[in-house]
Design a protein around this motif. Sequence first.
Motif, PDB file in Angstrom:
ATOM      1  N   LYS A   5       1.012  -1.263   0.039  1.00 43.27           N
ATOM      2  CA  LYS A   5      -0.045  -0.165   0.062  1.00 43.27           C
ATOM      3  C   LYS A   5       0.872   1.210   0.074  1.00 43.27           C
ATOM      4  N   GLU A   6       1.909   1.252   0.855  1.00 43.40           N
ATOM      5  CA  GLU A   6       2.941   2.603   0.815  1.00 43.40           C
ATOM      6  C   GLU A   6       3.463   2.577  -0.310  1.00 43.40           C
ATOM      7  N   THR A   9       1.092   4.106  -2.895  1.00 41.99           N
ATOM      8  CA  THR A   9       1.036   5.555  -2.618  1.00 41.99           C
ATOM      9  C   THR A   9       2.093   6.568  -2.773  1.00 41.99           C
ATOM     10  N   ASN A  12       2.046   6.866  -6.539  1.00 42.57           N
ATOM     11  CA  ASN A  12       1.032   7.851  -7.153  1.00 42.57           C
ATOM     12  C   ASN A  12       1.589   9.357  -6.572  1.00 42.57           C
ATOM     13  N   LYS A  13       2.152   9.461  -5.483  1.00 45.82           N
ATOM     14  CA  LYS A  13       2.683  10.828  -5.141  1.00 45.82           C
ATOM     15  C   LYS A  13       3.808  11.241  -6.039  1.00 45.82           C
ATOM     16  N   ASP A  16       1.726  12.332  -9.511  1.00 41.70           N
ATOM     17  CA  ASP A  16       0.770  13.412  -8.997  1.00 41.70           C
ATOM     18  C   ASP A  16       2.017  14.801  -9.267  1.00 41.70           C
TER      19      ASP A  16
END
Length: 78
Positions: A5-6, A9, A12-13, A16
Amino acid sequence: MAGLKELITFLNKLEDNNIFYKLNKVRNEAIMVEVAIPGQRWEIEFLEDCTVEVEKFINDGNFYDVKELESLFKNFSD
């Protein structure tokens, strides 16, 4: 500690924030995220035991000519 999950994330960061990366696998127990930013390259490994290791390679601003390639083979060949 970081798991899948990390990792997702984190990826994705990066996306972004328009930070270039690629995924790689060098060790059996880790997934590597290679990040390229001006003057630096980061290797971030997410290990199966949920730890994260970060190694940074920072450019000193020096550039070399083709003669430097000789040093590559002289100093790092078997």
